[in-house]
Design an enzyme around this catalytic site. Structure first.
Site, PDB file in Angstrom:
ATOM      1  N   ASP A  37       3.327  -4.842   3.824  1.00  0.00           N
ATOM      2  CA  ASP A  37       4.365  -5.227   2.867  1.00  0.00           C
ATOM      3  C   ASP A  37       4.963  -6.563   3.290  1.00  0.00           C
ATOM      4  O   ASP A  37       4.913  -6.931   4.478  1.00  0.00           O
ATOM      5  CB  ASP A  37       5.454  -4.143   2.820  1.00  0.00           C
ATOM      6  N   ASP A  53       1.213 -10.705   3.110  1.00  0.00           N
ATOM      7  CA  ASP A  53       1.392 -11.294   1.787  1.00  0.00           C
ATOM      8  C   ASP A  53       0.040 -11.237   1.096  1.00  0.00           C
ATOM      9  O   ASP A  53      -0.882 -11.956   1.463  1.00  0.00           O
ATOM     10  CB  ASP A  53       1.871 -12.745   1.924  1.00  0.00           C
ATOM     11  N   VAL A  54      -0.096 -10.370   0.077  1.00  0.00           N
ATOM     12  CA  VAL A  54      -1.407 -10.185  -0.553  1.00  0.00           C
ATOM     13  C   VAL A  54      -1.847 -11.419  -1.330  1.00  0.00           C
ATOM     14  O   VAL A  54      -3.001 -11.494  -1.770  1.00  0.00           O
ATOM     15  CB  VAL A  54      -1.438  -8.945  -1.467  1.00  0.00           C
ATOM     16  N   ASN A  80      -1.669  -0.963  -3.668  1.00  0.00           N
ATOM     17  CA  ASN A  80      -0.510  -0.690  -4.500  1.00  0.00           C
ATOM     18  C   ASN A  80       0.375  -1.911  -4.727  1.00  0.00           C
ATOM     19  O   ASN A  80       1.149  -1.940  -5.678  1.00  0.00           O
ATOM     20  CB  ASN A  80       0.313   0.434  -3.856  1.00  0.00           C
ATOM     21  N   TYR A 145       1.641  -8.711 -17.838  1.00  0.00           N
ATOM     22  CA  TYR A 145       1.479  -7.545 -16.977  1.00  0.00           C
ATOM     23  C   TYR A 145       0.275  -6.712 -17.416  1.00  0.00           C
ATOM     24  O   TYR A 145      -0.538  -6.279 -16.593  1.00  0.00           O
ATOM     25  CB  TYR A 145       2.751  -6.700 -17.005  1.00  0.00           C
ATOM     26  N   LYS A 149      -3.178  -5.693 -15.304  1.00  0.00           N
ATOM     27  CA  LYS A 149      -3.574  -4.308 -15.032  1.00  0.00           C
ATOM     28  C   LYS A 149      -4.876  -3.937 -15.734  1.00  0.00           C
ATOM     29  O   LYS A 149      -5.643  -3.110 -15.230  1.00  0.00           O
ATOM     30  CB  LYS A 149      -2.441  -3.354 -15.417  1.00  0.00           C
ATOM     31  N   THR A 180      11.369   3.432 -10.573  1.00  0.00           N
ATOM     32  CA  THR A 180      11.216   2.623  -9.363  1.00  0.00           C
ATOM     33  C   THR A 180      12.298   1.544  -9.345  1.00  0.00           C
ATOM     34  O   THR A 180      12.962   1.300 -10.356  1.00  0.00           O
ATOM     35  CB  THR A 180       9.843   1.932  -9.333  1.00  0.00           C
TER      36      THR A 180
END
Length: 251
Positions: A37, A53-54, A80, A145, A149, A180
């Site tokens: 994360d 950091d993805v 995720n 978004y 996805k 969330t």
């Protein structure tokens, strides 16, 4: 339930929301779990936290290698980490398109690419990607978004086909609107938070937001050796939103 005993897992974006619920559930079911994360501090025991950091390949490779060393191997990867976006196709600037696609899609690519050499040494390798109902349902104000996805779901199927002969299973979960921190921030920005929440609840046939723990349970199943014949699928966790067409309640 201890079906994950002896397995080692990495969960990206695991410091909050669906990721944290997933990391905690995997640990309760016996897995050793590392969280990757941007801000991995303050994780509950026994979770291990590593900064990653993805959006940065070097960061991802270093974090995966460090986590695998700490775990003494890798069996499960949960991709995720991701960010949200609102707006129609004309409302998001190019820089935001690049940012969201870089994190939500290429983030999966980078982490998987770093993890595959380790997963190939596992007896029960599994990859689970967090996708969204937005991949398959046209939602208003979610063009960017949804595009990200949709790419994640297509990528999941392609990865599953590429690696099934190696015994590596690849699946994804498609949550509906989940309670969330991101949804909380979305509601906070709404001029009428109560009305927006009611609308989000009403569009899911079971009449409420999805719980992060419910998504985590689906991920845990797909990651488990109990799902050994399940690959290349997208599992909706959306209160029936993907398939049900219920009649509105009569007043």
């Amino acid at each position: 339930m201890t079906e994950l005993t002896g397995l080692r897992a990495i969960v990206t974006g695991g410091a909050s929301g669906i990721g944290l619920a997933t990391a905690e559930l995997l640990a309760r079911r016996g897995a050793a779990v590392a969280v990757l994360d941007l801000a991995p501090g303050g994780l509950p025991s026994p979770l291990l936290g590593f900064r990653a950091d993805v959006a940065d390949d070097a960061s991802v490779r270093a974090a995966v290698d460090t986590a695998v060393l700490a775990l003494d191997g890798l069996d499960i990867l949960v991709n995720n980490a991701g960010i949200g976006a609102t707006g129609t196709v004309e409302e998001n600037p190019d820089d935001q398109w690049r940012q969201v696609l870089d994190i939500n899609v290429l983030g999966v690519v980078r982490t998987t690419r770093a993890a595959l050499p380790h997963l190939r040494r596992s007896a029960h390798p599994a990859i689970v990607n967090t996708c969204s109902i937005a991949a398959t349902a046209g939602l208003p104000g979610r063009a960017l978004y949804s595009a990200s996805k949709g790419a994640v779901q297509a990528l999941t199927l392609a990865m599953a086909a590429d690696h099934v002969a190696e015994g590596i299973r690849v699946t994804c979960v498609n949550p509906g609107t989940v309670a969330t921190p991101w949804v909380t921030r979305l509601l906070d920005r709404s001029p009428d938070a109560a009305a927006e929440l009611a609308a989000l609840q009403a569009r899911q046939p079971h009449g409420r937001l999805v719980g992060a723990q419910e998504v985590a349970a689906a991920i845990a199943y797909l990651a488990s050796p109990l799902a050994g014949s399940t690959t290349g699928v997208a599992l909706p966790v959306d209160g029936g939103m993907a398939g049900l067409r219920v009649r509105p309640a009569q007043g």
